[in-house]
Write an enzyme that holds these catalytic residues in place. Structure first.
Site, PDB file in Angstrom:
ATOM      1  N   ASN A 210       0.918  -1.425  -0.338  1.00 52.62           N
ATOM      2  CA  ASN A 210       0.059   0.020  -0.124  1.00 52.62           C
ATOM      3  C   ASN A 210       0.847   1.233   0.068  1.00 52.62           C
ATOM      4  O   ASN A 210       2.297   1.082   0.004  1.00 52.62           O
ATOM      5  CB  ASN A 210      -0.945   0.102   1.286  1.00 52.62           C
ATOM      6  N   ASP A 279      -3.693  -6.303   4.951  1.00 49.25           N
ATOM      7  CA  ASP A 279      -4.633  -7.448   5.802  1.00 49.25           C
ATOM      8  C   ASP A 279      -4.411  -8.754   5.257  1.00 49.25           C
ATOM      9  O   ASP A 279      -4.879  -9.768   5.907  1.00 49.25           O
ATOM     10  CB  ASP A 279      -6.098  -7.177   5.468  1.00 49.25           C
ATOM     11  N   LYS A 289       9.180 -16.531 -11.337  1.00 52.03           N
ATOM     12  CA  LYS A 289       8.309 -15.221 -11.695  1.00 52.03           C
ATOM     13  C   LYS A 289       7.320 -15.871 -12.560  1.00 52.03           C
ATOM     14  O   LYS A 289       7.260 -16.413 -13.491  1.00 52.03           O
ATOM     15  CB  LYS A 289       9.310 -14.469 -12.452  1.00 52.03           C
ATOM     16  N   PRO A 305      -2.142 -11.954  10.190  1.00 51.97           N
ATOM     17  CA  PRO A 305      -2.202 -11.978  11.548  1.00 51.97           C
ATOM     18  C   PRO A 305      -2.513 -10.486  11.861  1.00 51.97           C
ATOM     19  O   PRO A 305      -2.007  -9.403  11.258  1.00 51.97           O
ATOM     20  CB  PRO A 305      -0.884 -12.283  12.053  1.00 51.97           C
ATOM     21  N   ASP A 306      -3.464 -10.122  12.636  1.00 53.22           N
ATOM     22  CA  ASP A 306      -3.788  -9.030  13.192  1.00 53.22           C
ATOM     23  C   ASP A 306      -2.738  -8.622  14.448  1.00 53.22           C
ATOM     24  O   ASP A 306      -2.837  -8.939  15.783  1.00 53.22           O
ATOM     25  CB  ASP A 306      -5.195  -8.821  13.626  1.00 53.22           C
ATOM     26  N   PHE A 323      -4.094   2.877  15.082  1.00 49.12           N
ATOM     27  CA  PHE A 323      -4.372   3.928  14.085  1.00 49.12           C
ATOM     28  C   PHE A 323      -5.634   3.447  13.260  1.00 49.12           C
ATOM     29  O   PHE A 323      -5.597   1.938  13.158  1.00 49.12           O
ATOM     30  CB  PHE A 323      -3.251   4.183  12.953  1.00 49.12           C
ATOM     31  N   LYS A 337     -13.130  -0.149  15.802  1.00 50.10           N
ATOM     32  CA  LYS A 337     -11.692  -0.688  15.941  1.00 50.10           C
ATOM     33  C   LYS A 337     -11.264  -0.639  17.268  1.00 50.10           C
ATOM     34  O   LYS A 337     -10.624  -1.616  17.581  1.00 50.10           O
ATOM     35  CB  LYS A 337     -10.897   0.013  14.881  1.00 50.10           C
ATOM     36  N   LYS A 341     -10.593  -4.029  18.803  1.00 52.68           N
ATOM     37  CA  LYS A 341      -9.101  -4.703  19.417  1.00 52.68           C
ATOM     38  C   LYS A 341      -8.833  -4.265  20.746  1.00 52.68           C
ATOM     39  O   LYS A 341      -7.534  -4.311  21.164  1.00 52.68           O
ATOM     40  CB  LYS A 341      -8.193  -3.908  18.236  1.00 52.68           C
TER      41      LYS A 341
END
Ligand code: PMT
Length: 402
Positions: A210, A279, A289, A305-306, A323, A337, A341
């Protein structure tokens, strides 16, 4: 956020190439509330104009002991009395020699003799000049006189040589100045921070990732050290320099980030998860490749895994700050969240636009905790980091005291 409010700093700028960095130093010290009056030597004016310092400090720049505006030529006494600190940055080898011998043939020299305030110098010179016996003897004598010597740093110099003699970076000098006046907010606290993106490989040359640049997390780590904490930074792949004093662990994937966090969690007081962890990861990594051949391709993904949720599932886990990067329904999504969490605090980050959030140099946050919240308005990520850590420190101590 104004640890230097009502503090008067006389900044002496002498003639070295590092004089341009002192403009940034003025900005940093003023951000912390200090009032600055600048004295420039003749040499300094060869490198940077008084107008620059006048604009940045908001005060007339003092140049000469016989300035027209000097009150009955007593400028040196007034400035010497006004100062809580006389800071000379950069300080040339010549200035060190003059100070070591008590010369008072210019405004800065007279102030150094006339003041009862602390004097700090940030030397900047070629490494041979710094290492010269005369300079080292002068440094020793200045220390005996109670002068604080900040630095110098090591590295590539303007002359192309490598070694000790560079002026410390403005934010490093500002931090040390701050430490002269205030007890650091996070003294004795150990902070673990995640930053940047993760990369989830599909083959040896392709990966899912990202747009996180790591800037927010790095500024948090930098600010944590500036506030007296010891900071460990688990960083995904980014193009940023390690902030001074931060212990950095470089990782690539979410799994590696998780392992590094778990390995370094012990004894930490605060965990701040600023990383944008992918995620999902591709399940069918190929050693070779992947070849183009079909009109479409399917990539099967598995949930990563979180890391944050795993940390808060541990009994007696550190104070946990998450965050939430959101494009809409900022508060509702962030609060959801925070509950899901089990976080002590969450910083909701509005993302999607170019000005704040991913990649930008500035940010703005809405911060929530049980029974409270605060807005951090748009500012540099460094400033936002300081404001966030001020909230974290306050809430951390409140929770600890319960
Ligand atoms: O790096 P920059 O370019 O400076 O940009 C900063 C930022 C926008 C990336 C940063 O401020 C930010 O918002 N980071 C969190 C981004 C994110 O992934 O949010 P999330 O809502 O997906 O995750 C919620 C929280 O759980 C985050 O604290 C995240 O680090 C954590 N998490 C998420 C997934 C996962 N597998 N493990 C986690 O620990």
């Amino acid at each position: 956020m104004n640890p230097l409010a009502n503090k008067h700093i006389v900044l002496g700028v002498t003639g070295g190439i590092a004089a341009y960095k002192s403009a940034e130093l003025v900005r940093r010290l003023r951000e912390w509330g200090a009032e600055i009056k600048v004295i420039m030597t003749d040499g300094a004016q060869q490198f940077i104009t008084p107008l620059t310092f006048q604009a940045l400090s908001g005060n007339t720049v003092h140049k000469n002991i016989f300035d027209d505006e000097a009150t009955m030529a007593m400028d040196h006494i007034e400035l010497a009395r006004w100062a809580d600190l006389v800071l000379i940055a950069p300080t040339t080898a010549d200035r060190m020699a003059r100070m070591a011998h008590g010369l008072a043939d210019d405004l800065l020299g007279t102030i150094c003799l006339a003041t009862t305030a602390t004097i700090a110098i940030a030397p900047a010179m070629n490494r041979q000049m710094w290492q010269a016996r005369a300079t080292q003897a002068n440094a020793g004598r200045l220390r005996e006189y109670g002068v604080l010597i900040l630095g110098p740093g090591e590295g590539v110099q303007a002359c192309g040589e490598i070694g000790p003699g560079r002026m410390l970076e403005p934010q490093d000098i500002a931090t040390r100045v701050r430490g002269l006046f205030v007890e650091p907010l996070l003294k004795g606290i150990s902070v673990l921070i995640t930053a940047g993106p993760t990369r989830e490989a599909a083959d040896p040359v392709r990966f899912l990732t990202n747009a996180s640049s790591g800037k927010m997390g790095y500024e948090i780590a930098r600010a944590a050290v500036e506030l007296g904490a010891s900071a460990t930074l688990v960083s995904g792949p980014v193009a940023l320099e390690n902030p001074v004093g931060v212990h950095r662990i470089a990782v690539t994937s979410a799994a590696e980030m998780r392992d590094a966090v778990m390995m370094h969690l012990a004894e930490k007081n605060i965990f701040i998860a600023a990383a944008a962890v992918s995620d999902y990861r591709p399940t069918d990594y190929t050693e070779k490749k992947r070849k183009k051949g079909t009109a479409s391709m399917e990539l099967s993904l598995a949930l990563n895994p979180d890391i944050l949720a795993e940390v808060t599932a541990i009994p007696n886990h550190p104070f946990a700050v998450g965050f939430a990067a959101e494009t809409h329904d900022l508060e509702r999504n962030a609060q959801e969240k925070r509950h899901r969490k089990s976080l002590d605090m969450i910083a909701a980050n509005h993302v999607g636009g170019p000005e704040i959030g991913f990649e930008s140099d500035e940010n703005a946050l809405s911060v929530y905790w049980e029974g409270g919240g605060a807005e951090i308005t748009k500012a540099s990520k460094w400033q936002v980091a300081h404001r966030l850590l001020a909230l974290v420190a306050q809430r951390y101590h409140e929770v600890e005291d319960l």
